[in-house]
Every structure is written in C-alpha cells, then in structure tokens.
Design a protein around this motif. Structure first.
Motif, PDB file in Angstrom:
ATOM      1  N   ALA A  33      22.155 -85.698   8.454  1.00 24.12           N
ATOM      2  CA  ALA A  33      22.339 -85.874   9.898  1.00 24.12           C
ATOM      3  C   ALA A  33      23.688 -86.560  10.117  1.00 24.12           C
ATOM      4  N   SER A  54      18.957 -95.034  10.004  1.00 31.84           N
ATOM      5  CA  SER A  54      19.598 -96.153  10.691  1.00 31.84           C
ATOM      6  C   SER A  54      21.128 -96.061  10.715  1.00 31.84           C
ATOM      7  N   VAL A  55      21.711 -95.424   9.703  1.00 29.67           N
ATOM      8  CA  VAL A  55      23.183 -95.247   9.665  1.00 29.67           C
ATOM      9  C   VAL A  55      23.480 -93.811   9.262  1.00 29.67           C
ATOM     10  N   ARG A 140      17.190 -94.122  -2.725  1.00 30.45           N
ATOM     11  CA  ARG A 140      15.922 -93.467  -3.075  1.00 30.45           C
ATOM     12  C   ARG A 140      16.099 -92.566  -4.292  1.00 30.45           C
TER      13      ARG A 140
HETATM   14  O1  4BW Z   1      13.461 -89.479   8.437  1.00 34.05           O
HETATM   15  C1  4BW Z   1      13.207 -89.909   7.292  1.00 34.05           C
HETATM   16  N1  4BW Z   1      12.713 -89.061   6.343  1.00 34.05           N
HETATM   17  C2  4BW Z   1      12.442 -89.514   5.068  1.00 34.05           C
HETATM   18  N2  4BW Z   1      11.977 -88.622   4.170  1.00 34.05           N
HETATM   19  N3  4BW Z   1      12.644 -90.804   4.668  1.00 34.05           N
HETATM   20  C3  4BW Z   1      13.111 -91.677   5.586  1.00 34.05           C
HETATM   21  C4  4BW Z   1      13.425 -91.279   6.889  1.00 34.05           C
HETATM   22  N4  4BW Z   1      13.934 -92.354   7.531  1.00 34.05           N
HETATM   23  C5  4BW Z   1      13.911 -93.396   6.652  1.00 34.05           C
HETATM   24  N5  4BW Z   1      13.400 -92.990   5.483  1.00 34.05           N
HETATM   25  C6  4BW Z   1      13.184 -93.863   4.308  1.00 34.05           C
HETATM   26  C7  4BW Z   1      13.994 -93.409   3.112  1.00 34.05           C
HETATM   27  O2  4BW Z   1      13.326 -93.802   1.937  1.00 34.05           O
HETATM   28  O3  4BW Z   1      13.642 -95.202   4.644  1.00 34.05           O
HETATM   29  C8  4BW Z   1      14.733 -95.557   3.803  1.00 34.05           C
HETATM   30  C9  4BW Z   1      15.772 -96.285   4.581  1.00 34.05           C
HETATM   31  O4  4BW Z   1      16.314 -95.440   5.589  1.00 34.05           O
HETATM   32  P1  4BW Z   1      17.621 -95.811   6.391  1.00 34.05           P
HETATM   33  O5  4BW Z   1      18.841 -95.525   5.397  1.00 34.05           O
HETATM   34  O6  4BW Z   1      17.637 -97.286   6.655  1.00 34.05           O
HETATM   35  O7  4BW Z   1      17.671 -94.906   7.568  1.00 34.05           O
HETATM   36  C10 4BW Z   1      15.282 -94.226   3.267  1.00 34.05           C
HETATM   37  O8  4BW Z   1      15.915 -94.518   2.045  1.00 34.05           O
HETATM   38  P2  4BW Z   1      16.951 -93.502   1.391  1.00 34.05           P
HETATM   39  O9  4BW Z   1      16.347 -92.129   1.319  1.00 34.05           O
HETATM   40  O10 4BW Z   1      17.401 -94.124   0.091  1.00 34.05           O
HETATM   41  O11 4BW Z   1      18.161 -93.429   2.410  1.00 34.05           O
HETATM   42  C11 4BW Z   1      19.107 -94.488   2.491  1.00 34.05           C
HETATM   43  C12 4BW Z   1      19.943 -94.320   3.714  1.00 34.05           C
HETATM   44  O12 4BW Z   1      20.682 -93.111   3.618  1.00 34.05           O
HETATM   45  C13 4BW Z   1      19.136 -94.211   4.991  1.00 34.05           C
HETATM   46  C14 4BW Z   1      20.107 -93.466   5.886  1.00 34.05           C
HETATM   47  O13 4BW Z   1      21.063 -94.358   6.448  1.00 34.05           O
HETATM   48  C15 4BW Z   1      20.828 -92.542   4.923  1.00 34.05           C
HETATM   49  N6  4BW Z   1      20.231 -91.193   4.864  1.00 34.05           N
HETATM   50  C16 4BW Z   1      19.311 -90.755   3.982  1.00 34.05           C
HETATM   51  N7  4BW Z   1      19.038 -89.452   4.172  1.00 34.05           N
HETATM   52  C17 4BW Z   1      19.805 -89.042   5.202  1.00 34.05           C
HETATM   53  C18 4BW Z   1      20.565 -90.175   5.647  1.00 34.05           C
HETATM   54  N8  4BW Z   1      21.424 -90.097   6.662  1.00 34.05           N
HETATM   55  C19 4BW Z   1      21.543 -88.900   7.283  1.00 34.05           C
HETATM   56  N9  4BW Z   1      20.857 -87.781   6.926  1.00 34.05           N
HETATM   57  C20 4BW Z   1      19.978 -87.800   5.891  1.00 34.05           C
HETATM   58  N10 4BW Z   1      19.314 -86.686   5.551  1.00 34.05           N
END
Ligand code: 4BW
Length: 158
Positions: A33, A54-55, A140
């Motif tokens: 995104a 969040s970012v 993750r």
């Molecule tokens: O919408 C979501 N779907 C899923 N499958 N997991 C989510 C979602 N929102 C949050 N999460 C989970 C993930 O485990 O919470 C963690 C913290 O989310 P964040 O930071 O604070 O929004 C997520 O951990 P992560 O997968 O290690 O992702 C770390 C950060 O990377 C996220 C976000 O800022 C960014 N991110 C991850 N996938 C993204 C993304 N940004 C844009 N598009 C994506 N597809």
C-alpha cells in the motif's frame, strides 16, 4: 589504547538457513500500500485507514521512493494551537509532511545489515540503484525465518 569492538557476523548456520530467501520473501512493490507525491493529506489518511498499516511509502509516478507517511505525521501537521485544523487535510500535500530520513536497502543479500536495521524499523524499503521502489522486508518476514530456524532439527540429533 582502546580496542575497536568487533561486530560478530551472523552465524553460518543461520545464514545457510536463510539462503536467498530474503529477496524471495520480500513483499513486492505492487502488493505494498502506498501514496503518491502530489496526493493531499486527506487522500493519504484514507489510504492509511483502509489498508490498516501504520506507516506506508510515498512514491512518485515512476515508482521512485521519496518518503514514508503515517497517520501520526498527518495529525501532527494539522494540529493547531487550539484545535485540529481539518481544512488543512485538503490543502497540504504528502511531500510537505512525510518523513524523508530513513534507512533503505539496495542489497537484499546483506542480511546482517537488514537484521540490525529491523531492530528499530518495522519494515525496510528495498530500492534499486536509481531509487526505484522494489518492495519491503518486514519484521514479520524475519521473525518467521527465525522461528523456522529455532524449530529446525539440530544436525546429528535423532
Ligand atoms: O492489514 C494487515 N494485514 C496483515 N496481514 N497484517 C497486519 C495488517 N496490519 C498490521 N498487521 C500486523 C503485521 O504483523 O501488524 C504488524 C504491525 O503493522 P504496522 O507496520 O504497524 O502497520 C505487521 O507487521 P509486519 O508484517 O512485520 O509489518 C511491519 C510494517 O510494515 C507495518 C507496515 O508499516 C508495513 N507494511 C507491512 N505490509 C505492508 C506494509 N505497508 C504497506 N503495505 C503492505 N502490504
């Protein structure tokens, strides 16, 4: 004379387990995104709210990476002395508010650097030599690899 502290390399066993999988497990650009340079804060807030992250990255029309934007940055930008100035959501552009100072990764094989940076960053943006956005490596992804490593059978054990 003070000795320079040696930074240990990551264990060979762990490195072998990861192989080239960091590149393979990167979330590719089309699945990340993002908002574009020129978008106003109202649009950015909408994207952030809808995607749930969040970012997120800020890209230009050629998919070059310019910054990161969060809901907290947006709220901070529209916070007046006595009230939240909602009208600014339509006036301000993401490039006026985004974070521009953050680490980026060009070489996904540099696992030591990626692990170190992910201690303080929830994700790392991957770009090529001309800063074209390729995707993100998230905490993750790394934690899943670590979990696999922890639960993998020790060589020689029954
Ligand atoms: O919408 C979501 N779907 C899923 N499958 N997991 C989510 C979602 N929102 C949050 N999460 C989970 C993930 O485990 O919470 C963690 C913290 O989310 P964040 O930071 O604070 O929004 C997520 O951990 P992560 O997968 O290690 O992702 C770390 C950060 O990377 C996220 C976000 O800022 C960014 N991110 C991850 N996938 C993204 C993304 N940004 C844009 N598009 C994506 N597809």
């Amino acid at each position: 004379m003070k000795r320079k502290r040696e930074i240990p390399m990551i264990s060979e066993q762990f490195n072998d387990l990861l192989g080239n999988s960091l590149e393979e497990s990167m979330i590719t650009a089309e699945k990340v995104a993002h908002v574009q340079i020129g978008n106003n804060l109202e649009h950015a807030l909408l994207v952030l709210t809808k995607c749930g992250y969040s970012v997120i990255p800020v890209l230009d029309f050629e998919y070059k990476l310019h910054g990161l934007i969060s809901a907290a940055m947006i709220t901070d930008a529209i916070l007046g002395l006595e009230r939240i100035e909602y009208e600014k959501l339509g006036e301000l552009k993401v490039e006026e508010v985004m974070q521009t100072d953050f680490p980026i990764i060009e070489d996904t094989s540099n696992k030591e650097k990626i692990f170190r940076l992910l201690v303080d960053q929830p994700f790392l943006c991957v770009v090529d030599q001309v800063r074209e956005f390729k995707g993100i490596i998230t905490r993750r992804i790394i934690l899943k690899q670590v979990n696999r490593f922890i639960h993998s059978p020790v060589e020689g054990s029954k």
